[in-house]
Design an enzyme around this catalytic site. Sequence first.
Site, PDB file in Angstrom:
ATOM      1  N   HIS A 275       0.850  -1.195   0.000  1.00  0.00           N
ATOM      2  CA  HIS A 275       0.000   0.000   0.000  1.00  0.00           C
ATOM      3  C   HIS A 275       0.878   1.235   0.000  1.00  0.00           C
ATOM      4  O   HIS A 275       2.091   1.168   0.137  1.00  0.00           O
ATOM      5  CB  HIS A 275      -0.955   0.010   1.202  1.00  0.00           C
TER       6      HIS A 275
ATOM      7  N   CYS B 220       5.972   6.795   3.845  1.00  0.00           N
ATOM      8  CA  CYS B 220       4.788   5.964   3.582  1.00  0.00           C
ATOM      9  C   CYS B 220       3.980   6.447   2.381  1.00  0.00           C
ATOM     10  O   CYS B 220       3.014   5.801   1.986  1.00  0.00           O
ATOM     11  CB  CYS B 220       3.903   5.889   4.824  1.00  0.00           C
TER      12      CYS B 220
ATOM     13  N   HIS C  41       4.902   0.477  -0.532  1.00  0.00           N
ATOM     14  CA  HIS C  41       5.695  -0.396   0.328  1.00  0.00           C
ATOM     15  C   HIS C  41       4.792  -1.528   0.811  1.00  0.00           C
ATOM     16  O   HIS C  41       3.574  -1.497   0.611  1.00  0.00           O
ATOM     17  CB  HIS C  41       6.302   0.376   1.508  1.00  0.00           C
TER      18      HIS C  41
ATOM     19  N   HIS D 193       3.914  -4.839   3.824  1.00  0.00           N
ATOM     20  CA  HIS D 193       3.981  -5.332   5.194  1.00  0.00           C
ATOM     21  C   HIS D 193       3.555  -6.788   5.226  1.00  0.00           C
ATOM     22  O   HIS D 193       2.746  -7.229   4.409  1.00  0.00           O
ATOM     23  CB  HIS D 193       3.026  -4.558   6.117  1.00  0.00           C
TER      24      HIS D 193
ATOM     25  N   HIS E  21      -1.389 -10.491  -0.765  1.00  0.00           N
ATOM     26  CA  HIS E  21      -0.663 -10.225  -2.006  1.00  0.00           C
ATOM     27  C   HIS E  21      -1.434  -9.289  -2.938  1.00  0.00           C
ATOM     28  O   HIS E  21      -1.459  -9.466  -4.142  1.00  0.00           O
ATOM     29  CB  HIS E  21      -0.256 -11.526  -2.707  1.00  0.00           C
TER      30      HIS E  21
ATOM     31  N   GLU F 263       0.885  -4.135  11.899  1.00  0.00           N
ATOM     32  CA  GLU F 263       1.495  -3.767  10.630  1.00  0.00           C
ATOM     33  C   GLU F 263       2.970  -4.167  10.609  1.00  0.00           C
ATOM     34  O   GLU F 263       3.524  -4.507   9.572  1.00  0.00           O
ATOM     35  CB  GLU F 263       1.343  -2.255  10.441  1.00  0.00           C
TER      36      GLU F 263
END
Length: 118
Positions: free
Chosen positions: A13, A24, A28, A30, A68, A107
Amino acid sequence: MLLFKEFTFDSAHFLPNVPEGHKCKEMHGHTYRLRVWVEGPLHPQLGWVMDFADLKKVVKPVVESLDHKCLNNLPDLENPTCERIAVYIWDKVKPQLPLLVRVELHETPTSGVIYDGK
């Protein structure tokens, strides 16, 4: 009694509303750790609040819809912060799981949110 089941999923995201230069704002990813909590009485004969398999049947399709994926592409998830992802999961799971009392979403190993529907 409280019962929980944990799931993991990997998603990408970016946060479009943060200031320019914020890390952010870039795409990137997580590895999220989700813990879903239900609360209820022990069944007198079965000795459980609910079957873990039944809990998994409800939550797994929601997790698979996030795994994914680029979360920014989901139509119901604008500005996918950890907080908004937790609310999104709650909104998808709660109608099928009345005993749901908490969604805990990590996260990173050290950062996350807890949402209880309020």
